[in-house]
Scaffold this motif. Sequence first.
Motif, PDB file in Angstrom:
ATOM      1  N   THR A 232     -17.580  48.885  59.914  1.00 40.46           N
ATOM      2  CA  THR A 232     -17.234  48.488  58.541  1.00 40.46           C
ATOM      3  C   THR A 232     -18.509  48.491  57.694  1.00 40.46           C
ATOM      4  N   LEU A 233     -18.353  48.663  56.410  1.00 37.33           N
ATOM      5  CA  LEU A 233     -19.504  48.519  55.507  1.00 37.33           C
ATOM      6  C   LEU A 233     -19.199  47.592  54.341  1.00 37.33           C
ATOM      7  N   CYS A 234     -17.928  47.555  53.914  1.00 40.81           N
ATOM      8  CA  CYS A 234     -17.626  46.751  52.720  1.00 40.81           C
ATOM      9  C   CYS A 234     -16.915  45.454  53.072  1.00 40.81           C
ATOM     10  N   HIS A 235     -16.847  45.130  54.370  1.00 42.75           N
ATOM     11  CA  HIS A 235     -16.109  43.931  54.758  1.00 42.75           C
ATOM     12  C   HIS A 235     -17.048  42.750  54.985  1.00 42.75           C
TER      13      HIS A 235
ATOM     14  N   THR B  89      -6.601  51.676  56.322  1.00 37.72           N
ATOM     15  CA  THR B  89      -7.832  50.875  56.427  1.00 37.72           C
ATOM     16  C   THR B  89      -7.482  49.558  57.130  1.00 37.72           C
TER      17      THR B  89
ATOM     18  N   GLY C 100     -11.240  47.387  50.635  1.00 36.54           N
ATOM     19  CA  GLY C 100     -11.018  48.746  51.153  1.00 36.54           C
ATOM     20  C   GLY C 100     -11.839  49.791  50.438  1.00 36.54           C
ATOM     21  N   ALA C 101     -13.091  49.487  50.138  1.00 37.05           N
ATOM     22  CA  ALA C 101     -13.910  50.416  49.343  1.00 37.05           C
ATOM     23  C   ALA C 101     -14.548  51.526  50.178  1.00 37.05           C
ATOM     24  N   CYS C 102     -15.006  51.204  51.392  1.00 32.26           N
ATOM     25  CA  CYS C 102     -15.796  52.204  52.141  1.00 32.26           C
ATOM     26  C   CYS C 102     -14.941  53.125  53.004  1.00 32.26           C
ATOM     27  N   ARG C 103     -13.750  52.725  53.359  1.00 37.17           N
ATOM     28  CA  ARG C 103     -12.784  53.470  54.199  1.00 37.17           C
ATOM     29  C   ARG C 103     -13.263  53.659  55.636  1.00 37.17           C
ATOM     30  N   LEU C 104     -14.391  53.074  55.985  1.00 41.68           N
ATOM     31  CA  LEU C 104     -14.966  53.316  57.310  1.00 41.68           C
ATOM     32  C   LEU C 104     -14.161  52.655  58.425  1.00 41.68           C
ATOM     33  N   CYS C 105     -13.396  51.637  58.072  1.00 36.66           N
ATOM     34  CA  CYS C 105     -12.637  50.907  59.099  1.00 36.66           C
ATOM     35  C   CYS C 105     -11.283  51.543  59.369  1.00 36.66           C
TER      36      CYS C 105
ATOM     37  N   CYS D  73      -9.065  46.836  57.442  1.00 35.52           N
ATOM     38  CA  CYS D  73      -9.440  45.578  56.781  1.00 35.52           C
ATOM     39  C   CYS D  73      -8.361  45.118  55.798  1.00 35.52           C
TER      40      CYS D  73
END
Length: 249
Positions: A31-34, A64, A42-47, A66
């Motif tokens: 994760t990056l934005c959590h 996502t 849900g900004a980075c979509r990495l999760c 998160c």
Amino acid sequence: MHIFINGKKLIATKGETVLSVAKRNRVDIPTLCHHDALEPVGACRLCTVEITHEDWNGWKGLVTSCLYPVVDGLVVATDSPAVVRLRQTILDLLVARCPESAVIRDLAEKHGPVTEYKRHTDGSKCIMCYLCTRACAAVGCHAISAVNRGTLKEIAPPFHQDAIACVGCGTCAAICPTGHIQMTDKPRTREIWGRTFDFIQCEDCGAPVITAAYRDFAVQHQKLDESYYTTCTACKKKRTAQRFSTVGA
Ligand code: FES
């Protein structure tokens, strides 16, 4: 209720997100934005994970984790080929956007070979995760926000002026996952968002406690007593320990 993550049956509670169940059970989802203390956006979509359910007639999709709320019997894959491919693409794009960020590059290398897209090299390490603006709002200051549109979008104080609503708490710099926000601490002052704040010095050891502006803000808005900020955390602990040892003697 139960959900399945990577084939493992796990207990989940109504209202929880897939990410929170995964974290509780030590399933690694990047994760990056959590941040647990802030509402997810849900900004980075990495999760992103892949989900399906036995009642969904074979439908599966990427969501996502998160943001996605659990439902009983949900089947989640955190490392399916579709997830791995998407995660690599997201990280490649982040490397292209922030090539100077060691955090992003390390993450990208951890999750597969990095495709070097044409770089966007303005030196910024901001990935627009909004952790800083959300944290600033949670503190109650609203000193920074997203400005401009499209590729020019960035985080800044209103009109790119010195941040008048900032109290120098440093939460934005502490929570930024890539180290983009510049904050300089000196023995007596802190510089951030174009402003210089004076520190309150600990009356026992002289170490900086918090900025005077943040103390005033906390006293006014969080109804805390000014005396709470006269000593640093280490000296507070020392005083408490001394008090207990005197009582026990
Ligand atoms: S952590 Fe879920 S979108 Fe960023």
